[in-house]
Every structure is written in C-alpha cells, then in structure tokens.
Scaffold this motif. Structure first.
Motif, short mmCIF file in Angstrom:
data_model
loop_
_atom_site.label_atom_id
_atom_site.label_comp_id
_atom_site.label_asym_id
_atom_site.label_seq_id
_atom_site.Cartn_x
_atom_site.Cartn_y
_atom_site.Cartn_z
N PRO A 29 0.79 -1.21 0.06
CA PRO A 29 -0.18 0.67 -0.27
C PRO A 29 0.71 1.31 0.30
CG PRO A 29 -1.14 -1.48 1.33
CD PRO A 29 0.78 -1.83 0.92
N GLY A 30 1.83 1.24 0.57
CA GLY A 30 2.50 2.75 1.18
C GLY A 30 3.44 2.49 -0.45
N ASN A 31 4.09 1.73 -1.47
CA ASN A 31 4.10 2.51 -2.31
C ASN A 31 3.75 2.44 -3.85
OD1 ASN A 31 6.99 1.59 -1.64
ND2 ASN A 31 7.72 -0.14 -1.91
N ALA A 32 2.34 1.67 -2.96
CA ALA A 32 1.21 1.91 -4.25
C ALA A 32 0.84 2.54 -4.23
CB ALA A 32 0.42 0.80 -3.99
N ALA A 33 0.92 3.83 -3.38
CA ALA A 33 -0.10 5.10 -2.75
C ALA A 33 1.07 6.07 -3.76
CB ALA A 33 0.27 5.13 -1.88
N ILE A 34 1.98 6.24 -4.43
CA ILE A 34 2.53 6.79 -4.86
C ILE A 34 3.26 6.69 -6.43
CG2 ILE A 34 3.53 8.34 -3.31
CD1 ILE A 34 5.80 6.79 -3.05
N VAL A 35 3.49 4.87 -6.32
CA VAL A 35 4.04 4.66 -7.95
C VAL A 35 2.14 3.57 -8.23
CG1 VAL A 35 5.30 2.48 -8.85
CG2 VAL A 35 5.82 4.36 -6.51
N LYS A 36 2.30 4.70 -9.22
CA LYS A 36 1.37 4.20 -10.90
C LYS A 36 2.02 3.05 -11.40
CE LYS A 36 -2.43 4.60 -13.89
NZ LYS A 36 -2.84 5.63 -14.39
N HIS A 37 1.58 1.54 -11.73
CA HIS A 37 3.05 1.03 -12.34
C HIS A 37 2.58 1.41 -14.30
CE1 HIS A 37 4.50 -2.88 -12.95
NE2 HIS A 37 3.37 -3.18 -14.28
N GLU A 38 4.06 1.00 -14.41
CA GLU A 38 4.20 1.28 -15.30
C GLU A 38 3.88 2.85 -16.38
OE1 GLU A 38 2.67 -1.33 -18.32
OE2 GLU A 38 3.50 -3.04 -18.09
N GLU A 39 3.93 3.93 -15.21
CA GLU A 39 3.20 4.93 -15.26
C GLU A 39 4.73 5.93 -13.95
OE1 GLU A 39 1.31 6.83 -17.20
OE2 GLU A 39 0.61 5.12 -18.02
N THR A 40 4.27 6.08 -13.19
CA THR A 40 5.93 6.47 -12.70
C THR A 40 6.57 5.23 -11.61
OG1 THR A 40 4.20 6.98 -10.59
CG2 THR A 40 4.06 8.14 -12.03
N GLY A 41 6.60 4.42 -12.38
CA GLY A 41 7.97 3.37 -11.90
C GLY A 41 7.02 1.83 -11.71
N LEU A 42 7.97 1.37 -11.26
CA LEU A 42 7.33 -0.79 -11.66
C LEU A 42 6.75 -1.24 -10.55
CD1 LEU A 42 9.63 -1.38 -14.41
CD2 LEU A 42 6.96 -1.04 -14.61
N LEU A 43 6.23 -1.91 -9.85
CA LEU A 43 5.56 -2.77 -9.16
C LEU A 43 6.01 -3.76 -9.30
CD1 LEU A 43 2.25 -0.48 -8.02
CD2 LEU A 43 4.49 -0.13 -6.53
N PHE A 44 6.33 -4.92 -8.36
CA PHE A 44 6.24 -6.05 -8.11
C PHE A 44 5.77 -6.87 -7.01
CE2 PHE A 44 10.06 -5.01 -6.22
CZ PHE A 44 10.28 -6.04 -4.81
N SER A 45 5.21 -7.85 -7.26
CA SER A 45 4.57 -8.55 -6.03
C SER A 45 4.91 -9.86 -5.54
CB SER A 45 3.05 -9.39 -6.33
OG SER A 45 2.19 -7.60 -6.10
N HIS A 46 6.03 -9.81 -6.36
CA HIS A 46 6.76 -11.46 -5.86
C HIS A 46 8.06 -11.61 -6.82
CE1 HIS A 46 6.19 -13.43 -10.27
NE2 HIS A 46 5.04 -13.18 -9.91
N PRO A 47 9.17 -11.93 -6.58
CA PRO A 47 11.05 -11.93 -6.93
C PRO A 47 10.76 -12.21 -8.37
CG PRO A 47 10.59 -13.33 -5.12
CD PRO A 47 9.17 -13.22 -5.61
N GLN A 48 10.09 -13.91 -9.10
CA GLN A 48 10.30 -13.43 -10.39
C GLN A 48 9.67 -12.29 -11.21
OE1 GLN A 48 8.80 -15.51 -8.02
NE2 GLN A 48 9.70 -17.68 -8.46
N GLU A 49 8.28 -11.82 -10.64
CA GLU A 49 7.97 -10.63 -11.67
C GLU A 49 9.16 -9.42 -11.29
OE1 GLU A 49 3.52 -7.73 -11.76
OE2 GLU A 49 4.31 -8.75 -9.13
N PHE A 50 10.19 -9.11 -10.59
CA PHE A 50 10.81 -8.35 -10.32
C PHE A 50 11.64 -8.67 -11.58
CE2 PHE A 50 15.24 -7.53 -9.32
CZ PHE A 50 15.29 -5.80 -8.26
#
Length: 143
Positions: free
Chosen positions: A76-97
């Motif tokens: 939640p803290g990161n997703a509040a300021i990072v919009k995926h593929e817009e202002t950054g990239l969000l990952f949920s697990h190591p493979q996605e990272f």
C-alpha cells in the motif's frame, strides 16, 4: 547492487551483513550524507524498494525527483505513490521483479516515460515548497 542505509536493528544488520558477504556483486554501505546518497542514486539503473510493510517511502519519492526509475514491491505505501508502468514499476514476487528489471533494462522508451512521469508526479503532488507553504499557513492559523 548497493544497499544503503543506517543500521537500525542489530539482529537484522548481522543477518544482512552475513548474506552480503556471500553474495557476489553486492555492496553494503552505511548511512551517508544526502549529497553523497543523491550522487550514488543518480548513477543507478533503478532504485528498488522491497519492503514488505512500509508507509509512503521518502526514498522512492527522492529517486523519482532525481529522475531515477523506481522498481518497488506492490504494498500500500508504495502503490500510493507509484502507478505501475507510469511513474514506476510494481512487483509482487521475486520472479516478477526479475522480469520487470529485465524489461526496464531493455526498454528505453518505458524508462524515459517512467522517469518523466515520476518527476512530474513529485513536482505536482509532493513539492517541498507546497508542503512548506501548507505548514506555514497552518501555523499562522494556530497563532
């Protein structure tokens, strides 16, 4: 990879140091001045925030302001300021990272978009000047 930050928890610090000693290509640096930290960050491929529980990260906002891509865990803290593929990239697990990091390395158009929109987001929503003015107005009202 460079890990930067103060040693807050002695037990966790010992664990991290032990793992870093066994990991090729990983450096552990302690706390440093803002100027030194910004110089290092500006020369990074990306800033990673892998916290599993954290509020809004000032380090992520600083990286965005310094025009460095951010690759952050989807909490939640990161997703509040990072919009995926817009202002950054969000990952949920190591493979996605790993997948997103590879994509960022190989897609300069995506990198440019993230850097530009991240900088703009910080300017519009987290301006230190705006925050200063808000606090000044609040203190004036309280007098």
């Amino acid at each position: 990879m460079v890990i930067v930050g103060p040693e807050v928890d002695p037990v966790f610090t010992r664990e991290v140091k032990a793992r870093v000693e066994r990991a090729a290509g990983v450096q552990l640096m302690g706390e440093m001045s803002r100027e030194d930290l910004h110089a290092i960050v500006k020369n990074c491929f990306a800033v990673v925030n892998s916290s599993i529980s954290e509020g809004m990260s000032a380090a992520v906002l600083e990286a965005m302001d310094l025009e460095v891509p951010v690759l952050v865990r989807n909490i939640p803290g990161n997703a509040a300021i990072v919009k995926h593929e817009e202002t950054g990239l969000l990952f949920s697990h190591p493979q996605e990272f790993v997948q997103l990091a590879a994509r960022l390395v190989n897609d300069p158009v995506l990198e440019k978009k993230i850097v530009t929109k991240g900088k703009e987001y910080v300017r519009l929503c987290h301006s230190w000047k705006s925050e200063r003015d808000t606090y000044q107005n609040l203190t004036r009202k309280l007098q």
